[in-house]
Design a protein around this motif. Structure first.
Motif, mmCIF file in Angstrom:
data_model
loop_
_atom_site.group_PDB
_atom_site.id
_atom_site.type_symbol
_atom_site.label_atom_id
_atom_site.label_comp_id
_atom_site.label_asym_id
_atom_site.label_seq_id
_atom_site.Cartn_x
_atom_site.Cartn_y
_atom_site.Cartn_z
ATOM 1 N N ILE A 124 -47.994 76.560 125.003
ATOM 2 C CA ILE A 124 -46.690 77.127 124.624
ATOM 3 C C ILE A 124 -45.596 76.091 124.854
ATOM 4 N N GLY A 125 -45.616 75.451 126.020
ATOM 5 C CA GLY A 125 -44.601 74.452 126.329
ATOM 6 C C GLY A 125 -44.621 73.270 125.380
ATOM 7 N N GLU A 126 -45.807 72.782 125.056
ATOM 8 C CA GLU A 126 -45.934 71.614 124.183
ATOM 9 C C GLU A 126 -45.569 71.922 122.741
ATOM 10 N N ARG A 127 -45.929 73.095 122.278
ATOM 11 C CA ARG A 127 -45.771 73.419 120.861
ATOM 12 C C ARG A 127 -44.496 74.200 120.542
ATOM 13 N N GLU A 128 -43.966 74.913 121.517
ATOM 14 C CA GLU A 128 -42.908 75.866 121.206
ATOM 15 C C GLU A 128 -41.570 75.610 121.885
ATOM 16 N N GLY A 129 -41.391 74.491 122.554
ATOM 17 C CA GLY A 129 -40.067 74.217 123.081
ATOM 18 C C GLY A 129 -39.979 73.931 124.558
ATOM 19 N N GLY A 130 -41.037 73.449 125.146
ATOM 20 C CA GLY A 130 -40.991 72.995 126.534
ATOM 21 C C GLY A 130 -40.720 74.088 127.542
ATOM 22 N N SER A 131 -39.980 73.710 128.556
ATOM 23 C CA SER A 131 -39.711 74.584 129.687
ATOM 24 C C SER A 131 -39.013 75.876 129.273
ATOM 25 N N GLU A 132 -38.116 75.797 128.310
ATOM 26 C CA GLU A 132 -37.398 76.996 127.857
ATOM 27 C C GLU A 132 -38.344 78.004 127.201
ATOM 28 N N ALA A 133 -39.330 77.530 126.477
ATOM 29 C CA ALA A 133 -40.299 78.433 125.854
ATOM 30 C C ALA A 133 -41.132 79.130 126.926
ATOM 31 N N ILE A 134 -41.493 78.398 127.961
ATOM 32 C CA ILE A 134 -42.264 78.995 129.052
ATOM 33 C C ILE A 134 -41.403 80.008 129.797
#
Length: 139
Positions: free
Chosen positions: A24-34
């Motif tokens: 999720i972090g790598e594909r969807e926006g890093g720390s904010e996505a998590i």
């Protein structure tokens, strides 16, 4: 195999959760996505906690939250402190994932503040290596 039989074998649920959060972090926006995932997760669990807390007077809310958390496997207790209360979670079902993704703990702390209607302060977390997760709730 039955559930009991599966329990006799090694499980990799923690690895699966960490791999999913990393993805999720790598594909969807890093720390904010998590962080967004962590907030959505606690929101999905919020119903039972909200119901338990809102059913009691304000002075009993931390204790009610502890009981609701215990029902979800957190082995939580509440105790009085000189200028407030401490909510202690003696077990964390997501500790291994939270070690790598503190957003899970941060979202939970934010939710506690919103639910209890006051600023709360996280003093310790199992994911950080402490013996219990401790949250201070001021009077």
């Amino acid at each position: 195999l039955t559930d009991c039989g599966r329990d006799a074998f090694d499980q990799s649920y923690d690895k699966l959760a960490v791999d999913a959060l990393r993805w999720i972090g790598e594909r969807e926006g890093g720390s904010e996505a998590i962080a967004a995932f962590a907030r959505a997760r606690i929101t999905a669990q919020a119903g039972a906690y909200r119901k338990a807390v809102e059913a009691v007077p304000p002075e009993k809310r931390t204790e009610a939250l502890a009981k609701a958390l215990s029902a979800d496997g957190y082995a939580a207790t509440a105790r009085s402190a000189p200028v407030g209360e401490q909510l202690c979670q003696h077990h964390c079902p997501v500790a291994h994932a939270a070690e790598q993704f503190p957003q899970l703990c941060e979202a939970e702390t934010e939710f506690f503040a919103e639910l209890l209607g006051t600023h709360v302060q996280r003093l310790a977390t199992i994911a950080h290596g402490d013996g219990v997760c401790t949250t201070f709730i001021p009077k």
